[in-house]
Design an enzyme around this catalytic site. Structure first.
Site, mmCIF file in Angstrom:
data_model
loop_
_atom_site.group_PDB
_atom_site.id
_atom_site.type_symbol
_atom_site.label_atom_id
_atom_site.label_comp_id
_atom_site.label_asym_id
_atom_site.label_seq_id
_atom_site.Cartn_x
_atom_site.Cartn_y
_atom_site.Cartn_z
ATOM 1 N N HIS A 17 0.865 -1.204 0.000
ATOM 2 C CA HIS A 17 0.000 0.000 0.000
ATOM 3 C C HIS A 17 0.893 1.243 0.000
ATOM 4 O O HIS A 17 1.500 1.582 1.016
ATOM 5 C CB HIS A 17 -0.913 0.016 1.229
ATOM 6 C CG HIS A 17 -1.872 1.166 1.234
ATOM 7 N ND1 HIS A 17 -3.234 1.008 1.319
ATOM 8 C CD2 HIS A 17 -1.682 2.509 1.139
ATOM 9 C CE1 HIS A 17 -3.828 2.184 1.293
ATOM 10 N NE2 HIS A 17 -2.898 3.122 1.189
ATOM 11 N N HIS A 19 1.585 5.406 -1.709
ATOM 12 C CA HIS A 19 1.259 6.578 -2.523
ATOM 13 C C HIS A 19 2.561 7.193 -3.028
ATOM 14 O O HIS A 19 3.444 7.491 -2.215
ATOM 15 C CB HIS A 19 0.530 7.638 -1.690
ATOM 16 C CG HIS A 19 -0.734 7.130 -1.073
ATOM 17 N ND1 HIS A 19 -1.968 7.297 -1.668
ATOM 18 C CD2 HIS A 19 -0.974 6.433 0.070
ATOM 19 C CE1 HIS A 19 -2.904 6.752 -0.903
ATOM 20 N NE2 HIS A 19 -2.329 6.213 0.158
ATOM 21 N N VAL A 20 2.671 7.388 -4.335
ATOM 22 C CA VAL A 20 3.889 8.037 -4.861
ATOM 23 C C VAL A 20 3.597 9.344 -5.587
ATOM 24 O O VAL A 20 4.521 10.008 -6.043
ATOM 25 C CB VAL A 20 4.728 7.106 -5.761
ATOM 26 C CG1 VAL A 20 5.284 5.934 -4.970
ATOM 27 C CG2 VAL A 20 3.949 6.617 -6.976
ATOM 28 N N ARG A 21 2.296 9.706 -5.743
ATOM 29 C CA ARG A 21 1.921 10.938 -6.474
ATOM 30 C C ARG A 21 2.430 10.859 -7.924
ATOM 31 O O ARG A 21 2.565 9.795 -8.465
ATOM 32 C CB ARG A 21 2.434 12.202 -5.763
ATOM 33 C CG ARG A 21 2.251 12.224 -4.254
ATOM 34 C CD ARG A 21 0.836 12.009 -3.793
ATOM 35 N NE ARG A 21 0.711 12.154 -2.339
ATOM 36 C CZ ARG A 21 -0.267 11.638 -1.622
ATOM 37 N NH1 ARG A 21 -1.238 10.932 -2.179
ATOM 38 N NH2 ARG A 21 -0.324 11.799 -0.334
ATOM 39 N N ASN A 45 -5.016 7.400 -6.174
ATOM 40 C CA ASN A 45 -5.709 8.656 -5.818
ATOM 41 C C ASN A 45 -4.950 9.895 -6.283
ATOM 42 O O ASN A 45 -4.615 10.771 -5.500
ATOM 43 C CB ASN A 45 -6.024 8.712 -4.319
ATOM 44 C CG ASN A 45 -4.794 8.703 -3.426
ATOM 45 O OD1 ASN A 45 -3.766 8.129 -3.777
ATOM 46 N ND2 ASN A 45 -4.896 9.337 -2.270
ATOM 47 N N LYS A 102 -9.285 0.202 -5.823
ATOM 48 C CA LYS A 102 -9.296 0.800 -4.492
ATOM 49 C C LYS A 102 -10.643 1.448 -4.236
ATOM 50 O O LYS A 102 -11.107 2.268 -5.046
ATOM 51 C CB LYS A 102 -8.184 1.860 -4.401
ATOM 52 C CG LYS A 102 -8.101 2.586 -3.064
ATOM 53 C CD LYS A 102 -7.708 1.655 -1.918
ATOM 54 C CE LYS A 102 -7.842 2.327 -0.570
ATOM 55 N NZ LYS A 102 -6.664 3.053 -0.171
ATOM 56 N N HIS A 139 -10.518 1.329 1.822
ATOM 57 C CA HIS A 139 -10.267 2.292 2.893
ATOM 58 C C HIS A 139 -11.492 2.157 3.795
ATOM 59 O O HIS A 139 -12.555 2.683 3.471
ATOM 60 C CB HIS A 139 -10.123 3.710 2.337
ATOM 61 C CG HIS A 139 -9.829 4.724 3.412
ATOM 62 N ND1 HIS A 139 -8.623 5.366 3.521
ATOM 63 C CD2 HIS A 139 -10.584 5.162 4.444
ATOM 64 C CE1 HIS A 139 -8.647 6.166 4.579
ATOM 65 N NE2 HIS A 139 -9.822 6.067 5.149
ATOM 66 N N HIS A 177 -4.644 -0.648 5.792
ATOM 67 C CA HIS A 177 -4.156 0.120 6.954
ATOM 68 C C HIS A 177 -5.112 0.062 8.148
ATOM 69 O O HIS A 177 -5.656 1.080 8.570
ATOM 70 C CB HIS A 177 -3.822 1.567 6.580
ATOM 71 C CG HIS A 177 -4.790 2.283 5.680
ATOM 72 N ND1 HIS A 177 -6.131 2.335 5.920
ATOM 73 C CD2 HIS A 177 -4.600 2.984 4.538
ATOM 74 C CE1 HIS A 177 -6.719 3.025 4.963
ATOM 75 N NE2 HIS A 177 -5.813 3.424 4.120
ATOM 76 N N LEU A 222 -4.914 9.242 7.950
ATOM 77 C CA LEU A 222 -6.219 8.592 8.018
ATOM 78 C C LEU A 222 -6.083 7.145 7.570
ATOM 79 O O LEU A 222 -5.362 6.900 6.601
ATOM 80 C CB LEU A 222 -7.229 9.327 7.128
ATOM 81 C CG LEU A 222 -7.684 10.677 7.701
ATOM 82 C CD1 LEU A 222 -8.485 11.447 6.668
ATOM 83 C CD2 LEU A 222 -8.491 10.484 8.985
ATOM 84 N N ASP A 250 1.445 2.622 3.562
ATOM 85 C CA ASP A 250 0.607 3.805 3.380
ATOM 86 C C ASP A 250 1.466 5.073 3.439
ATOM 87 O O ASP A 250 0.986 6.131 3.874
ATOM 88 C CB ASP A 250 -0.530 3.875 4.408
ATOM 89 C CG ASP A 250 -1.609 4.885 4.016
ATOM 90 O OD1 ASP A 250 -1.680 5.249 2.827
ATOM 91 O OD2 ASP A 250 -2.364 5.320 4.907
ATOM 92 N N HIS A 254 3.256 14.522 1.372
ATOM 93 C CA HIS A 254 2.624 15.831 1.156
ATOM 94 C C HIS A 254 3.694 16.893 1.367
ATOM 95 O O HIS A 254 4.571 16.701 2.217
ATOM 96 C CB HIS A 254 1.512 16.074 2.188
ATOM 97 C CG HIS A 254 0.307 15.206 2.021
ATOM 98 N ND1 HIS A 254 -0.698 15.484 1.113
ATOM 99 C CD2 HIS A 254 -0.051 14.056 2.632
ATOM 100 C CE1 HIS A 254 -1.628 14.547 1.196
ATOM 101 N NE2 HIS A 254 -1.262 13.664 2.093
ATOM 102 N N ALA A 266 -3.844 14.834 5.533
ATOM 103 C CA ALA A 266 -3.637 13.542 6.195
ATOM 104 C C ALA A 266 -2.604 12.739 5.417
ATOM 105 O O ALA A 266 -2.675 12.654 4.196
ATOM 106 C CB ALA A 266 -4.948 12.772 6.247
HETATM 107 C C1 NCD Z 1 -3.492 9.154 2.006
HETATM 108 C C2 NCD Z 1 -2.979 10.198 0.992
HETATM 109 O O1 NCD Z 1 -2.404 11.199 1.416
HETATM 110 O O2 NCD Z 1 -3.095 9.942 -0.200
HETATM 111 N N1 NCD Z 1 -3.508 9.758 3.299
HETATM 112 C C3 NCD Z 1 -3.487 9.109 4.492
HETATM 113 O O3 NCD Z 1 -3.636 9.758 5.525
HETATM 114 N N2 NCD Z 1 -3.295 7.812 4.568
HETATM 115 C C4 NCD Z 1 -4.813 8.665 1.591
HETATM 116 C C5 NCD Z 1 -5.209 7.406 2.303
HETATM 117 O O4 NCD Z 1 -4.648 6.328 2.093
HETATM 118 O O5 NCD Z 1 -6.126 7.472 3.128
HETATM 119 ZN ZN ZN Z 2 -3.246 5.131 1.613
#
Ligand code: NCD
Ligand code: ZN
Length: 347
Positions: A17, A19-21, A45, A102, A139, A177, A222, A250, A254, A266
């Protein structure tokens, strides 16, 4: 007393899990993950979200461009489930190697505006996923304003997960998560079609971390950190040896300025030292011997993918992690940046 373990050798782990943007920011964070993990499940996302097989393939290509020369790293792609994602896109996604979809309840978290407003609207698509063997990653939080933020995961199980499992008994679901005892218990007792990922930060911290000594936005994610009793239940689940629990960081980068903000984003960034933090949590529980199953075996076994063959070595050795990391035009502050961490990944 047995002598303290100084070195751990693990089959190269995967991150289930992440996130790499995108764009320049992505090029700054992908190398951290690729240095530790052989594969990672890439969250869809983006803005706008990844909703077609073609977009997933193009995104995969951009991620691969960000992997440093000589490093091997496989991004495993996902699509973002929306109310109107067409069922026939699932066959194309399967063909393109997409492994999962997802489910974000609309408004649950960062970039989830396009999320699902009512799970029943997605039933034809879920049917197609069950048929093609695509996993559903959830989620698991309700978004109702009348439900206390700290209770949203437990309520999701009763209101959504139990009915969903009844209607799609052979759809493989990952409860992403997890943060509560209720979720850990639910997954431990469920059949083989359900598993869960657990982050390093939910194993190491309880909700005090967000508030002690002042408001600490880098600990805000989150689902939000919970009470100590929940953290202990997660540690118990992760170190139990049960194949239903596996590693998913996760890690969610940011810009620091958007976290240190009146309405802070978050997400905790842990990709810079993820496996080290998991080692710390397993060590504290006296369960280093269970780390390899959690980090390297249970994930691929659940996804029906081969286990990795390479190895990594972790050493008990204090090191100080960076306070900031470049993030495109901005910079980000990793979780525990500037702190001394007790386990170190050897090059
Ligand atoms: C994630 C994000 O920033 O993309 N943020 C987080 O708090 N985990 C989104 C997510 O997985 O809920
Ligand atoms: Zn996530």
């Amino acid at each position: 007393m047995s002598p303290q373990i100084q070195t751990i050798t693990l089959t190269r782990p995967d991150d289930w899990h992440l996130h790499v943007r995108d764009g320049a920011a992505m090029r700054d964070v992908v190398p951290h993950t690729a240095a530790q993990f052989a594969r990672a499940i890439i969250m869809p996302n983006l803005k706008p979200p990844v909703t077609t097989a073609q977009q997933a393939l193009a995104y995969r290509e951009r991620i691969l461009q960000a992997v440093p020369e000589g490093v091997s790293f496989v991004p495993l792609m996902t699509l973002y489930l929306t109310d109107n994602l067409a069922p026939d896109e699932i066959a194309r996604a399967h063909e393109a190697g997409v492994v999962a979809l997802k489910l974000y309840p609309a408004g649950a978290t960062t970039n989830s505006d396009a999320g699902v407003t009512d799970i029943r609207k997605t039933y034809a698509t879920l049917e197609a996923m069950q048929k093609h063997g695509l996993k559903l990653l959830v989620h698991g939080e309700v978004t109702n304003a009348d439900i206390d933020l700290f209770d949203r995961e437990a309520v999701f199980i009763d209101r959504h997960l139990i009915p969903l499992r009844r209607d799609f008994p052979e759809l493989k679901i990952v409860f992403e998560h997890i943060t509560t005892r209720e979720a850990a218990q639910y997954v431990a007792q469920a059949d083989r079609f359900v598993a869960a990922t657990i982050t390093a930060h939910h194993l190491l911290f309880n909700r005090n971390a967000i508030f002690v000594g002042g408001l600490r936005p880098h600990y805000y994610c989150l689902p939000v950190l919970k009470r100590e009793e929940h953290r202990q239940a997660l540690v118990q689940a992760a170190t139990s040896g049960s194949p239903k629990f596996f590693l998913g960081t996760d890690s969610a980068p940011h810009p620091a300025a958007l976290k240190e903000h009146a309405s802070g984003c978050a997400g905790c960034y842990t990709a810079h030292a993820a496996i080290e933090m998991y080692a710390e949590a397993f060590d504290a529980a006296g369960a280093l011997d269970r780390l390899e199953g959690f980090a390297s075996f249970h994930g691929p076994d659940f996804y029906g993918l081969p286990r990795n063959t390479g190895r990594i070595i972790l050493q008990r050795q204090d090191w100080r992690s960076s306070v900031t990391v470049p993030f495109g035009e901005a910079e980000l502050k990793p979780l525990r940046g500037g702190e001394v961490l007790p386990w170190r990944l050897m090059p």
